[in-house]
Design a protein around this motif. Sequence first.
Motif, PDB file in Angstrom:
ATOM      1  N   CYS A 188       0.855  -1.183   0.000  1.00  0.00           N
ATOM      2  CA  CYS A 188       0.000   0.000   0.000  1.00  0.00           C
ATOM      3  C   CYS A 188       0.892   1.233   0.000  1.00  0.00           C
ATOM      4  CB  CYS A 188      -0.927   0.018   1.204  1.00  0.00           C
ATOM      5  SG  CYS A 188      -2.159  -1.281   1.160  1.00  0.00           S
ATOM      6  N   PRO A 189       1.179   1.776  -1.143  1.00  0.00           N
ATOM      7  CA  PRO A 189       2.139   2.875  -1.208  1.00  0.00           C
ATOM      8  C   PRO A 189       1.566   4.198  -0.741  1.00  0.00           C
ATOM      9  CG  PRO A 189       1.228   2.456  -3.372  1.00  0.00           C
ATOM     10  CD  PRO A 189       0.674   1.385  -2.470  1.00  0.00           C
ATOM     11  N   CYS A 190       2.464   5.055  -0.303  1.00  0.00           N
ATOM     12  CA  CYS A 190       2.148   6.449  -0.047  1.00  0.00           C
ATOM     13  C   CYS A 190       2.794   7.236  -1.176  1.00  0.00           C
ATOM     14  CB  CYS A 190       2.699   6.876   1.306  1.00  0.00           C
ATOM     15  SG  CYS A 190       2.542   8.649   1.622  1.00  0.00           S
ATOM     16  N   ILE A 191       1.998   7.817  -2.047  1.00  0.00           N
ATOM     17  CA  ILE A 191       2.511   8.510  -3.225  1.00  0.00           C
ATOM     18  C   ILE A 191       2.126   9.976  -3.117  1.00  0.00           C
ATOM     19  CG2 ILE A 191       2.512   8.633  -5.743  1.00  0.00           C
ATOM     20  CD1 ILE A 191       1.595   5.704  -5.769  1.00  0.00           C
ATOM     21  N   ILE A 192       3.112  10.822  -2.928  1.00  0.00           N
ATOM     22  CA  ILE A 192       2.866  12.255  -2.814  1.00  0.00           C
ATOM     23  C   ILE A 192       3.520  12.924  -4.012  1.00  0.00           C
ATOM     24  CG2 ILE A 192       3.143  14.312  -1.399  1.00  0.00           C
ATOM     25  CD1 ILE A 192       3.399  12.401   1.019  1.00  0.00           C
ATOM     26  N   ARG A 193       2.725  13.333  -4.973  1.00  0.00           N
ATOM     27  CA  ARG A 193       3.257  13.951  -6.187  1.00  0.00           C
ATOM     28  C   ARG A 193       3.937  15.273  -5.856  1.00  0.00           C
ATOM     29  NH1 ARG A 193       2.855   9.495  -9.427  1.00  0.00           N
ATOM     30  NH2 ARG A 193       0.706   8.761  -9.561  1.00  0.00           N
ATOM     31  N   ASP A 194       4.939  15.606  -6.654  1.00  0.00           N
ATOM     32  CA  ASP A 194       5.704  16.813  -6.339  1.00  0.00           C
ATOM     33  C   ASP A 194       4.939  18.097  -6.643  1.00  0.00           C
ATOM     34  OD1 ASP A 194       5.784  16.817  -9.064  1.00  0.00           O
ATOM     35  OD2 ASP A 194       7.945  16.543  -9.238  1.00  0.00           O
ATOM     36  N   ASN A 195       3.767  17.976  -7.279  1.00  0.00           N
ATOM     37  CA  ASN A 195       2.986  19.194  -7.518  1.00  0.00           C
ATOM     38  C   ASN A 195       1.913  19.404  -6.449  1.00  0.00           C
ATOM     39  OD1 ASN A 195       1.427  17.046  -8.292  1.00  0.00           O
ATOM     40  ND2 ASN A 195       0.831  17.871 -10.287  1.00  0.00           N
ATOM     41  N   ALA A 196       1.850  18.496  -5.471  1.00  0.00           N
ATOM     42  CA  ALA A 196       0.930  18.689  -4.353  1.00  0.00           C
ATOM     43  C   ALA A 196       1.549  19.662  -3.356  1.00  0.00           C
ATOM     44  CB  ALA A 196       0.629  17.357  -3.676  1.00  0.00           C
ATOM     45  N   ARG A 197       0.821  20.688  -3.006  1.00  0.00           N
ATOM     46  CA  ARG A 197       1.326  21.718  -2.105  1.00  0.00           C
ATOM     47  C   ARG A 197       0.762  21.441  -0.703  1.00  0.00           C
ATOM     48  NH1 ARG A 197      -1.018  24.056  -6.292  1.00  0.00           N
ATOM     49  NH2 ARG A 197      -2.567  25.176  -5.048  1.00  0.00           N
ATOM     50  N   ILE A 198       1.546  20.742   0.114  1.00  0.00           N
ATOM     51  CA  ILE A 198       1.054  20.266   1.414  1.00  0.00           C
ATOM     52  C   ILE A 198       1.696  21.067   2.540  1.00  0.00           C
ATOM     53  CG2 ILE A 198       0.836  18.292   2.957  1.00  0.00           C
ATOM     54  CD1 ILE A 198       1.040  16.466   0.545  1.00  0.00           C
ATOM     55  N   THR A 199       0.844  21.577   3.420  1.00  0.00           N
ATOM     56  CA  THR A 199       1.318  22.164   4.669  1.00  0.00           C
ATOM     57  C   THR A 199       1.220  21.076   5.728  1.00  0.00           C
ATOM     58  OG1 THR A 199       0.469  24.335   4.024  1.00  0.00           O
ATOM     59  CG2 THR A 199       1.018  24.008   6.335  1.00  0.00           C
ATOM     60  N   TRP A 200       2.371  20.559   6.171  1.00  0.00           N
ATOM     61  CA  TRP A 200       2.402  19.399   7.043  1.00  0.00           C
ATOM     62  C   TRP A 200       2.178  19.798   8.501  1.00  0.00           C
ATOM     63  CZ3 TRP A 200       2.337  14.662   4.996  1.00  0.00           C
ATOM     64  CH2 TRP A 200       2.690  14.536   3.658  1.00  0.00           C
ATOM     65  N   GLN A 241       8.923  18.018  -0.689  1.00  0.00           N
ATOM     66  CA  GLN A 241       8.054  18.334   0.434  1.00  0.00           C
ATOM     67  C   GLN A 241       8.893  18.836   1.602  1.00  0.00           C
ATOM     68  OE1 GLN A 241       4.652  18.241   0.335  1.00  0.00           O
ATOM     69  NE2 GLN A 241       4.878  17.693  -1.823  1.00  0.00           N
ATOM     70  N   ASP A 242       8.377  19.792   2.330  1.00  0.00           N
ATOM     71  CA  ASP A 242       9.059  20.362   3.487  1.00  0.00           C
ATOM     72  C   ASP A 242       8.319  19.959   4.752  1.00  0.00           C
ATOM     73  OD1 ASP A 242      10.962  21.693   1.903  1.00  0.00           O
ATOM     74  OD2 ASP A 242       9.580  23.372   1.581  1.00  0.00           O
ATOM     75  N   PHE A 243       8.913  19.020   5.518  1.00  0.00           N
ATOM     76  CA  PHE A 243       8.301  18.533   6.740  1.00  0.00           C
ATOM     77  C   PHE A 243       8.815  19.331   7.929  1.00  0.00           C
ATOM     78  CE2 PHE A 243       8.377  14.937   3.813  1.00  0.00           C
ATOM     79  CZ  PHE A 243       7.074  14.467   3.894  1.00  0.00           C
ATOM     80  N   ASN A 244       7.987  19.425   8.974  1.00  0.00           N
ATOM     81  CA  ASN A 244       8.455  20.015  10.228  1.00  0.00           C
ATOM     82  C   ASN A 244       9.302  19.011  10.994  1.00  0.00           C
ATOM     83  OD1 ASN A 244       7.171  22.577   9.976  1.00  0.00           O
ATOM     84  ND2 ASN A 244       5.201  21.577  10.364  1.00  0.00           N
ATOM     85  N   ASN A 245       8.703  17.856  11.333  1.00  0.00           N
ATOM     86  CA  ASN A 245       9.428  16.753  11.968  1.00  0.00           C
ATOM     87  C   ASN A 245       8.993  15.469  11.294  1.00  0.00           C
ATOM     88  OD1 ASN A 245      10.801  18.030  14.444  1.00  0.00           O
ATOM     89  ND2 ASN A 245       8.690  18.784  14.579  1.00  0.00           N
ATOM     90  N   SER A 270       4.149  16.986  13.331  1.00  0.00           N
ATOM     91  CA  SER A 270       4.880  15.721  13.282  1.00  0.00           C
ATOM     92  C   SER A 270       4.308  14.829  12.193  1.00  0.00           C
ATOM     93  CB  SER A 270       4.797  15.012  14.638  1.00  0.00           C
ATOM     94  OG  SER A 270       5.393  13.728  14.579  1.00  0.00           O
ATOM     95  N   THR A 271       5.190  14.183  11.425  1.00  0.00           N
ATOM     96  CA  THR A 271       4.787  13.233  10.390  1.00  0.00           C
ATOM     97  C   THR A 271       5.528  11.928  10.628  1.00  0.00           C
ATOM     98  OG1 THR A 271       4.449  15.006   8.792  1.00  0.00           O
ATOM     99  CG2 THR A 271       4.651  12.771   7.924  1.00  0.00           C
TER     100      THR A 271
END
Length: 371
Positions: free
Chosen positions: A330-342, A361-365, A345-346
């Motif tokens: 079950c993959p987690c696929i986050i395309r590079d054009n998705a603009r996510i505010t994380w 993607q820019d993660f906080n933690n 904690s992730t």
Amino acid sequence: MKKLVFAAVLVCATSAFAVTTTWTGNADGTTWGDGGNWDKGVPTSADTAILTGNFAVTIGSGDAVTVDKLTLDANFTGSLTLAADLTVLSLLDQEAGTFNCGSQALTLGDGWSKDGSFYVHGGIFNAPNADGLLVSYARASGNTQIELKGGTYNANGGTFSARIPGPIQTNYKFTSVDQTFCNLEFVDWNNGTGQQRLWTFGTNTVTGVLKHLVGTMGYSYSGKYRFRVTGDFYAGAKAYGDVSSPTVQAVVLCGTGDQKVVAVQPSFVPNGSIGACSMNIDKPSGKVTFVGEDDSPSDFYFGGVFVTTSATEIDMSALRTVAFGQTSQCPCIIRDNARITWPESTIMLPGQGHRIYCNRQDFNNLAITNV
């Protein structure tokens, strides 16, 4: 206690005289409550009613009706119109004809002794509008079957409310193929802690709000079950102990406007028994915001696939933690054009065979671990 005993004796007594009564239309051909229109009289709460032929049948105002079973058979080319509320305890089976609910309530089952199954295999079913309500009560330890395939389900702006009891293991099989709902909800009506099983099949659209607030949601044997949702999605398992995930498979958020994903239970606890749960965000426009119930701080857990397939703005900043994974293949696929505010904690929990695709993607933690 005396009332409960009396009710049980009464049910047993009336069920001994249950009959199957078939519509003849030999009286005025219209009025449900006219015994002359039935071959064995007006059906009671213990009876099976069968509509056949070409008649415009009406359950008149003030004539609220309860029957055990109701069939609109394959030879029924007429219509049944509700001008009063209707309760069908065991099975409503529409094979043909037109069923018009209008603003009346249609109740299926009683939650305890009757399954309240519902088939639309043919014809047109016009559900209650926003002033009415279609409620399906699953029986505790029962096997309620909802099959909306072969016929047409018209939502009419109303709500289909599937209410599933919590205290005992319950199987609720919801099969709906290429239907469109306005508001659809799967909720626990007994505040229990049992292992509700909600099996869902088919590809459908929800134009209003989709709520899944009961135990584990099963998936189709072909693995292709999904709801395409253009409104908000409430995810949770209010009455399922600590196995508390969004418990969905292939919910696709695809509205053109802003949408919310609401975590109903304050704390979602990852658990390996969840299975393949997935969400796809595929929006041509608009924003997706993840929030806790009543905007309270919350965590969110994806037990399986999370995919973004569009340049969508996704705001998870209101969450404390978001977790992905722990399910194989079950993959987690986050395309590079998705603009996510994380969120703050992730957590990635890759199980055997779990794949994570993430770019730009820019993660906080960020923690990648295997538990």
